[in-house]
Write a protein that holds these residues in place. Structure first.
Motif, PDB file in Angstrom:
ATOM      1  N   ILE A   8     -20.649  -8.946  68.631  1.00 18.56           N
ATOM      2  CA  ILE A   8     -20.443  -8.325  68.275  1.00 18.56           C
ATOM      3  C   ILE A   8     -19.146  -7.813  67.759  1.00 18.56           C
ATOM      4  O   ILE A   8     -18.119  -9.163  68.447  1.00 18.56           O
ATOM      5  CB  ILE A   8     -19.959  -7.330  69.916  1.00 18.56           C
ATOM      6  N   LYS A   9     -18.811  -7.634  66.265  1.00 20.26           N
ATOM      7  CA  LYS A   9     -17.750  -7.713  65.554  1.00 20.26           C
ATOM      8  C   LYS A   9     -17.154  -6.666  65.320  1.00 20.26           C
ATOM      9  O   LYS A   9     -15.668  -6.295  65.103  1.00 20.26           O
ATOM     10  CB  LYS A   9     -17.983  -8.284  64.123  1.00 20.26           C
ATOM     11  N   HIS A  10     -18.003  -5.628  65.716  1.00 18.77           N
ATOM     12  CA  HIS A  10     -16.923  -4.162  65.932  1.00 18.77           C
ATOM     13  C   HIS A  10     -17.414  -3.219  67.063  1.00 18.77           C
ATOM     14  O   HIS A  10     -18.339  -3.088  67.693  1.00 18.77           O
ATOM     15  CB  HIS A  10     -17.317  -3.306  64.870  1.00 18.77           C
ATOM     16  N   CYS A  11     -15.871  -2.096  67.508  1.00 21.63           N
ATOM     17  CA  CYS A  11     -16.196  -1.426  68.935  1.00 21.63           C
ATOM     18  C   CYS A  11     -16.098  -0.512  68.427  1.00 21.63           C
ATOM     19  O   CYS A  11     -14.935  -0.705  67.919  1.00 21.63           O
ATOM     20  CB  CYS A  11     -15.057  -2.904  69.275  1.00 21.63           C
ATOM     21  N   PHE A  12     -16.691   0.787  68.760  1.00 24.01           N
ATOM     22  CA  PHE A  12     -16.632   1.884  68.134  1.00 24.01           C
ATOM     23  C   PHE A  12     -16.388   2.324  69.356  1.00 24.01           C
ATOM     24  O   PHE A  12     -16.480   2.041  70.177  1.00 24.01           O
ATOM     25  CB  PHE A  12     -17.776   2.250  67.545  1.00 24.01           C
TER      26      PHE A  12
END
Ligand code: TPU
Length: 578
Positions: free
Chosen positions: A31-35
């Motif tokens: 996971i490189k992006h977290c919303f």
């Protein structure tokens, strides 16, 4: 994707915290992006996550959108993450988390929680329903996740976080992690490598051997075998094994609508989408003619079987699911889908009768409405729109379709080699597609493009997320089908409730751009205007492009007309008297 608007923190001290632990695990699972949407229960957690420079926080307009964006991201990258505040944020995200459950996508849902002193102190706290019970959020999310944990104690954090994440990845379902707001920055040991905790599903060899032996005997004895691909093939990593089985058998391969793209459409054995009377040309007669259907990972519902009219009979089927092989009179459990399909591929004899018959009756002749050839100033029709979008697909395109006639507009398009398809047919929530397309764009690798077909009614639910496509400079392409109404609902059951206020959809790009955005909104009312817009979409850089396609209200697919009647009939069955 640009990181504009995201300020990365630097590590202020050497202390390793629970929030850091979670961030490290995110990084380790890709996971490189977290919303997220911030709120006072998660602000310290967001600080801790931000200390990990390899994870960017992506702000969304609301938590529903953030959850859908994480779901779309999981489609592109295998898993996703979303962080909200307690109750008011989490409950908005619930719909998206439940959707991820329905669609078999491991989304890690993280909610900030109350201060651990408040429960014992018998306090009332904000953002709640104002009772002394602080557990109802956890109880609710337990129903729509495969693992739900609450970090209310420092010592438990590593074990509980790992349990939630490992279970989500193994089960291909979302997980719930609640972290008390006064523990996010509490000290915590660093995690061991992720491989040390990952536990995969294991097939029972006895069960596998017996199930494969029975299935091989039945298939080798059949005179007209056929394969049917279902939606569980991708989440349970069985697409390659399914293809091996198909190539060993050499028979016809039909694909269910929610599994479109899980068997290559340029493959010589592909005979189209199976949806009973609404199947691709010449597909249904071959499925009906087959004397044995092996259905791999199907999700048979009223929608995917057109109101139960396209359900292969139990007597002539072998149904293979994750962990289960069903024969007409016997079931084997403990057998994983991919293990079963690849073992079976080695035991079957080639038999191409169903494929030969498919070619004999005309093969993949296209329906007349699937071609694009109108003069440039002809008012835009649905068929012309579909033809032009289909022509624009290439091997790098992912086509994503929203609930509505967009399903049917996309379903029968032929995907070129490498193209992918995303549909949310199990959960079927309108509004999913805008944030999911955004999340997918954030997660997809460099040279891919995502093209989405979205009805006007669906778009109105989550339209704000176009603003974040602009903020984060994603190159989303959206075909907004303005047919002035909830046409799919009209075809199931007509009423005045199926109509709503029209918007200037193309004009929204300008509104959302404000002073610095590079989104482009265009209107297409003729075939020529659409062709120009599609050309511009190919050239446009630095932001999304929204092409509003204006078509007549009653210009829908013939398949929707028939499917809608069948679904209405299924909904309207009178209660059975017992
Ligand atoms: O092509 P078309 O006109 O069918 O698409 P549009 O305009 O997006 O309309 C979709 C209509 C629709 C509704 C109102 N499809 N399903 N529904 C029911 C529904 C309501 N709320 C949620 C969250 N999901 C739904 N599927």
């Amino acid at each position: 994707m640009s990181s504009s608007g995201v300020v990365l923190g630097t590590r202020s001290s050497q202390k390793f915290t629970i929030g850091n632990y979670l961030g490290t695990r995110f990084e380790q699972i890709g996971i490189k992006h977290c919303f997220m949407v911030p709120g006072d229960y998660n602000l310290v957690l967001l600080d801790q996550l931000m200390q990990n420079k390899n994870i960017l926080q992506i702000g969304c307009c609301n938590e529903l959108n953030a959850a859908y964006a994480a779901e779309g991201y999981a489609r592109a990258k295998g898993c996703g993450a979303v962080v909200t505040t307690f109750n008011v944020g989490a409950f908005s995200a619930l719909n998206g988390v439940a959707g991820a459950y329905a669609e078999n996508l491991p989304v890690i849902f993280v909610s900030g929680g109350y201060n651990t002193n408040d429960e014992a102190a018998n306090h009332l706290i904000h953002h709640t329903i104002g009772t002394h019970d602080f557990s109802y959020q956890y109880e609710i999310f337990r129903q729509v996740t495969c693992a739900a944990v609450r970090i209310l104690n420092v010592e438990n954090a590593p074990l509980l976080i790992d349990h939630a994440i490992v279970t989500a990845l193994r089960e291909r379902k979302p997980a719930y992690i609640e972290i008390a707001c006064n523990l996010a920055a509490a000290p915590c040991n660093k995690p061991a490598p992720f491989e040390y905790v990952l536990i995969e599903k294991v097939t029972n060899r006895h069960s596998l051997n017996a199930a494969v032996k029975s299935a091989a005997a039945i298939l080798n004895n059949a005179s007209k075998p056929l394969l049917l691909a279902g939606s569980h093939l991708r989440p349970f990593r069985a697409m390659d094994a399914f293809r091996q089985l198909a190539e060993s058998l050499g028979c016809a391969v039909a694909v269910m609508p929610d599994a479109k793209g899980f068997f290559p459409e340029d493959h010589t054995q592909f005979i189209g989408i199976y949806l009973g009377g609404e199947s691709s040309a010449n597909c249904e007669p071959i499925v009906d003619w087959a004397d044995l259907i092996l259905a791999a990972g199907p999700q048979f519902t009223d929608y995917t079987t057109a109101g139960w009219t396209a359900l292969p009979s139990r007597e002539k089927s072998i149904v293979v699911q994750p962990g289960l092989v069903h024969f007409s009179d016997l079931a084997y459990t403990g057998v994983e889908l991919a293990d079963f399909l690849s073992a079976l591929a080695k035991r079957v004899h080639a038999n191409d009768r169903t494929l030969m018959e498919y070619r004999q009756i005309g093969g993949e002749e296209r329906a007349a409405d699937q071609t694009s050839n109108a003069d440039s100033d002809t008012p835009l029709s649905r068929a012309e729109m579909v033809g032009q979008i289909e022509k624009d697909l290439d091997g790098n395109t992912t086509l994503l379709v929203e609930t509505g006639d967009a399903w049917f507009n996309g379903m029968y398009m032929r995907l070129p080699k490498g193209a992918r398809f995303e549909i949310e047919m199990q959960w079927g929530a309108i509004g999913w597609s805008v944030p999911a397309s955004f999340g997918y764009a954030v997660g997809m690798e460099g040279d891919r493009r995502i093209v989405s077909i979205i009805g006007d009614g669906s778009f109105q639910l989550t339209a704000q997320e176009v603003a974040n496509m602009i903020r984060y400079k994603t190159n989303n392409v959206i075909f907004l089908v303005n047919n002035h109404g909830y046409v799919i609902e009209s075809e199931i059951h007509e009423g005045p409730y199926n109509y709503f206020k029209n918007w200037d959809y193309a004009g929204l790009a300008h509104i959302f751009n404000a002073e610095d955005g590079k989104g482009l909104g265009l209107k297409a009312t003729t075939a020529g205007e659409l062709a120009v817009a599609i050309r511009k979409a190919r050239e446009h850089r630095g932001g999304p492009i929204l092409i509003e396609c204006q078509i007549a209200h009653d210009d829908c697919t013939p398949q929707l007309l028939k499917w809608g009647k069948k679904v209405a009939a299924a909904n309207g069955r009178p209660p059975v008297q017992v």
